[in-house]
Design a protein around this motif. Structure first.
Motif, PDB file in Angstrom:
ATOM      1  N   PRO A  23     -58.215 -30.246  18.230  1.00 48.86           N
ATOM      2  CA  PRO A  23     -58.664 -28.914  17.811  1.00 48.86           C
ATOM      3  C   PRO A  23     -59.661 -28.988  16.658  1.00 48.86           C
ATOM      4  CG  PRO A  23     -56.258 -29.007  17.918  1.00 48.86           C
ATOM      5  CD  PRO A  23     -56.751 -30.399  18.130  1.00 48.86           C
ATOM      6  N   CYS A  24     -59.529 -30.032  15.849  1.00 46.10           N
ATOM      7  CA  CYS A  24     -60.428 -30.232  14.713  1.00 46.10           C
ATOM      8  C   CYS A  24     -60.167 -31.640  14.209  1.00 46.10           C
ATOM      9  CB  CYS A  24     -60.140 -29.196  13.619  1.00 46.10           C
ATOM     10  SG  CYS A  24     -58.492 -29.397  12.920  1.00 46.10           S
ATOM     11  N   GLY A  25     -60.766 -31.996  13.110  1.00 41.30           N
ATOM     12  CA  GLY A  25     -60.563 -33.344  12.600  1.00 41.30           C
ATOM     13  C   GLY A  25     -59.235 -33.525  11.883  1.00 41.30           C
ATOM     14  N   TYR A  26     -58.473 -32.443  11.733  1.00 38.67           N
ATOM     15  CA  TYR A  26     -57.296 -32.516  10.859  1.00 38.67           C
ATOM     16  C   TYR A  26     -55.982 -32.356  11.593  1.00 38.67           C
ATOM     17  CZ  TYR A  26     -61.111 -32.713   7.873  1.00 38.67           C
ATOM     18  OH  TYR A  26     -62.282 -33.151   7.332  1.00 38.67           O
ATOM     19  N   ARG A  27     -56.006 -31.663  12.730  1.00 36.98           N
ATOM     20  CA  ARG A  27     -54.753 -31.477  13.470  1.00 36.98           C
ATOM     21  C   ARG A  27     -54.571 -32.649  14.429  1.00 36.98           C
ATOM     22  NH1 ARG A  27     -55.699 -25.309  14.948  1.00 36.98           N
ATOM     23  NH2 ARG A  27     -54.378 -25.841  16.710  1.00 36.98           N
ATOM     24  N   GLY A  28     -54.398 -33.831  13.796  1.00 37.84           N
ATOM     25  CA  GLY A  28     -54.344 -35.071  14.569  1.00 37.84           C
ATOM     26  C   GLY A  28     -53.119 -35.176  15.450  1.00 37.84           C
TER      27      GLY A  28
ATOM     28  N   GLU B  83     -53.291 -19.318  14.439  1.00 40.98           N
ATOM     29  CA  GLU B  83     -53.986 -18.622  13.340  1.00 40.98           C
ATOM     30  C   GLU B  83     -54.131 -19.592  12.174  1.00 40.98           C
ATOM     31  OE1 GLU B  83     -53.639 -14.665  12.288  1.00 40.98           O
ATOM     32  OE2 GLU B  83     -54.454 -14.366  14.295  1.00 40.98           O
ATOM     33  N   CYS B  84     -54.786 -20.704  12.448  1.00 36.31           N
ATOM     34  CA  CYS B  84     -54.776 -21.792  11.473  1.00 36.31           C
ATOM     35  C   CYS B  84     -55.705 -21.530  10.283  1.00 36.31           C
ATOM     36  CB  CYS B  84     -55.177 -23.091  12.177  1.00 36.31           C
ATOM     37  SG  CYS B  84     -54.912 -24.521  11.136  1.00 36.31           S
ATOM     38  N   ARG B  85     -55.139 -21.765   9.083  1.00 39.25           N
ATOM     39  CA  ARG B  85     -55.916 -21.736   7.835  1.00 39.25           C
ATOM     40  C   ARG B  85     -55.486 -22.931   6.979  1.00 39.25           C
ATOM     41  NH1 ARG B  85     -54.511 -16.451   8.981  1.00 39.25           N
ATOM     42  NH2 ARG B  85     -56.109 -14.843   8.775  1.00 39.25           N
ATOM     43  N   ARG B  86     -55.125 -24.006   7.674  1.00 40.16           N
ATOM     44  CA  ARG B  86     -54.485 -25.128   6.987  1.00 40.16           C
ATOM     45  C   ARG B  86     -55.400 -25.857   6.025  1.00 40.16           C
ATOM     46  NH1 ARG B  86     -51.368 -28.652  11.372  1.00 40.16           N
ATOM     47  NH2 ARG B  86     -52.517 -30.398  10.484  1.00 40.16           N
ATOM     48  N   CYS B  87     -56.691 -25.871   6.308  1.00 37.77           N
ATOM     49  CA  CYS B  87     -57.588 -26.616   5.428  1.00 37.77           C
ATOM     50  C   CYS B  87     -58.870 -25.820   5.216  1.00 37.77           C
ATOM     51  CB  CYS B  87     -57.893 -27.999   6.012  1.00 37.77           C
ATOM     52  SG  CYS B  87     -59.146 -27.983   7.298  1.00 37.77           S
ATOM     53  N   ASP B  88     -59.738 -26.360   4.397  1.00 40.10           N
ATOM     54  CA  ASP B  88     -60.978 -25.643   4.041  1.00 40.10           C
ATOM     55  C   ASP B  88     -62.202 -26.320   4.665  1.00 40.10           C
ATOM     56  OD1 ASP B  88     -59.347 -24.131   2.401  1.00 40.10           O
ATOM     57  OD2 ASP B  88     -59.791 -25.295   0.595  1.00 40.10           O
ATOM     58  N   TRP B  89     -62.030 -26.999   5.773  1.00 40.74           N
ATOM     59  CA  TRP B  89     -63.151 -27.770   6.351  1.00 40.74           C
ATOM     60  C   TRP B  89     -64.299 -26.814   6.681  1.00 40.74           C
ATOM     61  CZ3 TRP B  89     -63.670 -30.328  11.789  1.00 40.74           C
ATOM     62  CH2 TRP B  89     -64.646 -31.342  11.726  1.00 40.74           C
ATOM     63  N   GLU B  90     -65.367 -26.886   5.909  1.00 37.93           N
ATOM     64  CA  GLU B  90     -66.443 -25.886   6.001  1.00 37.93           C
ATOM     65  C   GLU B  90     -67.124 -25.886   7.373  1.00 37.93           C
ATOM     66  OE1 GLU B  90     -66.673 -28.662   4.254  1.00 37.93           O
ATOM     67  OE2 GLU B  90     -68.124 -29.527   5.639  1.00 37.93           O
ATOM     68  N   CYS B  91     -67.135 -27.038   8.059  1.00 42.91           N
ATOM     69  CA  CYS B  91     -67.794 -27.104   9.377  1.00 42.91           C
ATOM     70  C   CYS B  91     -67.192 -26.081  10.331  1.00 42.91           C
ATOM     71  CB  CYS B  91     -67.627 -28.486   9.999  1.00 42.91           C
ATOM     72  SG  CYS B  91     -68.606 -29.734   9.221  1.00 42.91           S
ATOM     73  N   PHE B  92     -65.892 -25.830  10.175  1.00 46.25           N
ATOM     74  CA  PHE B  92     -65.224 -24.880  11.066  1.00 46.25           C
ATOM     75  C   PHE B  92     -64.916 -23.563  10.353  1.00 46.25           C
ATOM     76  CE2 PHE B  92     -63.258 -27.874  14.531  1.00 46.25           C
ATOM     77  CZ  PHE B  92     -64.532 -28.361  14.813  1.00 46.25           C
ATOM     78  N   ARG B  93     -64.557 -23.636   9.067  1.00 49.34           N
ATOM     79  CA  ARG B  93     -64.155 -22.399   8.381  1.00 49.34           C
ATOM     80  C   ARG B  93     -65.356 -21.472   8.161  1.00 49.34           C
ATOM     81  NH1 ARG B  93     -59.067 -21.997   6.007  1.00 49.34           N
ATOM     82  NH2 ARG B  93     -59.506 -19.769   6.233  1.00 49.34           N
ATOM     83  N   ASP B  94     -66.500 -22.014   7.755  1.00 53.63           N
ATOM     84  CA  ASP B  94     -67.662 -21.148   7.490  1.00 53.63           C
ATOM     85  C   ASP B  94     -68.111 -20.395   8.746  1.00 53.63           C
ATOM     86  OD1 ASP B  94     -67.636 -21.826   4.827  1.00 53.63           O
ATOM     87  OD2 ASP B  94     -69.389 -23.121   4.880  1.00 53.63           O
TER      88      ASP B  94
HETATM   89  S1  SF4 Z   1     -58.278 -24.573   9.338  1.00 49.91           S
HETATM   90 FE1  SF4 Z   1     -58.560 -26.776   9.197  1.00 49.91          FE
HETATM   91  S2  SF4 Z   1     -56.724 -27.593  10.212  1.00 49.91           S
HETATM   92 FE2  SF4 Z   1     -56.921 -25.477  10.879  1.00 49.91          FE
HETATM   93  S3  SF4 Z   1     -58.121 -25.511  12.816  1.00 49.91           S
HETATM   94 FE3  SF4 Z   1     -59.558 -25.199  11.095  1.00 49.91          FE
HETATM   95  S4  SF4 Z   1     -60.314 -27.222  10.564  1.00 49.91           S
HETATM   96 FE4  SF4 Z   1     -58.400 -27.461  11.725  1.00 49.91          FE
END
Ligand code: SF4
Ligand code: SF4
Length: 410
Positions: A319-324, A344-355
């Motif tokens: 799903p992303c680089g963090y939900r391994g 409804e993931c907000r687990r990290c602040d990875w800007e590539c996906f959050r922004d």
């Molecule tokens: S918030 Fe972080 S852990 Fe969650 S889907 Fe986005 S990039 Fe992945």
């Protein structure tokens, strides 16, 4: 003034989001986890002993073809250090463009810019610029860890790289390639910090210096990566993308993080006409609220729904680089229509996906829950105002097209 082609592109995005609840897909392909730098903030530093992998180019082509067939708009080739495989990245970017992918990006730690004092440096950079210019790569980011050259070079383990970057940026610009400065936020980004809790004033002057520094090196585009600290116990097997670290250099306490996001939010308007600054203030506003304990004023991440990550170790999709822990298996066989994020993931602040998630969210809410959109707007009047300002600014910046100069950042 919007050209008819741009209007059509905007309407297509709007239609896809409002009618189908999907946004233009983004695929981050980690082509390799090999690296030649020593960044303490990253698990892939060369001194960290583990078995490294790179993707098979043919497999990579199949992944790209599937993404293009599914209407993905953006592909980023990341690492490790992607330029260790420069020929392959150039060839794959041509293939991606031939399949219809519009936004092709990659980046470098700048190691090829080392050695500016050696004979033949400028000729070498000209050849590199010719090679890159002859590809459809739209954006190339160059990492910077600090507005202090010495600190950056020591952290990366790349002596003299800043002098080389300064010499290389205009050579690439002559070929129509406008590089992006990419700051990975860490405690040293403004120089060696005092041994105490960092505050708003420290961050404000640090970001102000960083943007001036990027401009002085010749960059016309700048971005920042939000800090990606994770606790040592979470490092084990959690993040598939080893760009997280449990090193203190990327640890910020909650008050520090709030001060950091607020300072960045406040500094950006002072530099937005000199540099094309990618960081959307609507996203910073939302992250600030989330970290202050109001997650309802931020948008869930689109990782695993419209955005995905391909791991260099096994070529599998996540799903992303963090939900391994949530491997989705082979991307080529993935049923993208069935990918709906329950989390409804907000687990990290990875800007590539959050922004981008934050930027697309009002459109998606319009389809999924107009009432919720109205409620959020009523409770947080700034939300839509900042979003609209970001959209207007992005347009002014020609959507950060690294192949052209815009009215901003000349
Ligand atoms: S918030 Fe972080 S852990 Fe969650 S889907 Fe986005 S990039 Fe992945
Ligand atoms: S941050 Fe980039 S350059 Fe530094 S060690 Fe990690 S992959 Fe290499």
């Amino acid at each position: 003034m919007l050209l008819p082609k741009q209007v059509a592109a905007h309407l297509a995005v709007l239609k896809r989001a409002v009618l189908h609840g999907r946004v233009p897909g983004q695929l981050v392909i980690q082509y390799t986890d090999r690296c030649n730098a020593q960044c303490p903030q990253c698990g892939m530093r060369a001194s960290n002993p583990y078995q490294r992998h790179s993707l098979d180019p043919e497999r990579c082509r199949q992944i790209i073809a599937k993404a293009a067939g599914q209407g993905f708009a953006a592909i980023s080739f990341t690492g490790g250090e992607p330029f260790l495989y420069l020929d392959e990245i150039c060839s794959l970017s041509r293939f991606a463009a031939s399949q219809g992918i519009k936004y092709i990006r990659t980046g470098t730690n700048g190691y090829l810019f080392c050695g500016a004092e050696r004979a033949g440096f400028l000729d070498r950079i000209r050849r590199l610029a010719d090679q890159l210019a002859d590809t459809p790569i739209r954006n190339i980011w160059v990492s910077l860890d600090s507005s202090d050259s010495g600190v950056h070079e020591q952290m990366r383990g790349l002596p003299g790289v800043v002098r080389g970057i300064e010499a290389a940026v205009p050579i690439l610009a002559e070929r129509g390639l406008h590089l992006s400065a990419n700051l990975g936020i860490n405690r040293n980004f403004a120089g060696w910090p005092p041994d105490k809790e960092l505050d708003y004033g420290y961050f404000y002057s640090g970001f102000d210096r960083f943007y001036r520094f990027a401009k002085s090196l010749g960059f016309s585009i700048a971005n920042v990566c939000y800090p990606m600290w994770s606790a040592p116990q979470d490092q084990e097997g959690a993040a598939v993308y080893a760009a997280t670290s449990s090193d203190q250099v990327v640890y910020f306490s909650r008050p520090e993080k709030l001060a950091l996001f607020q300072a960045l939010f406040d500094v950006i308007p002072h530099h937005r006409q000199q540099l094309r600054i990618f960081t959307p203030r609507s996203s910073l506003h939302a992250l600030f609220k989330q970290h202050r304990g109001q997650p309802q004023f931020s948008s869930p991440c689109l990782g695993g729904e419209d955005f995905f990550f391909i791991d260099s170790r096994d070529g599998n999709c996540y799903p992303c680089g963090y939900r391994g822990e949530e491997t989705l298996g082979s991307f080529e066989r993935l049923d993208l229509g069935g990918c709906r994020n329950q989390a409804e993931c907000r687990r990290c602040d990875w800007e590539c996906f959050r922004d981008p998630s934050e930027l697309f969210s009002p459109l998606l809410m319009l389809r999924r829950s107009p009432g919720e959109l109205l409620q959020r707007w009523q409770q947080d009047a700034q939300f839509l105002k900042l979003w609209w300002e970001d959209l207007r600014y992005y347009r002014q910046c020609d959507y950060f097209n690294g192949r052209s100069l815009s009215q901003v950042g000349r």
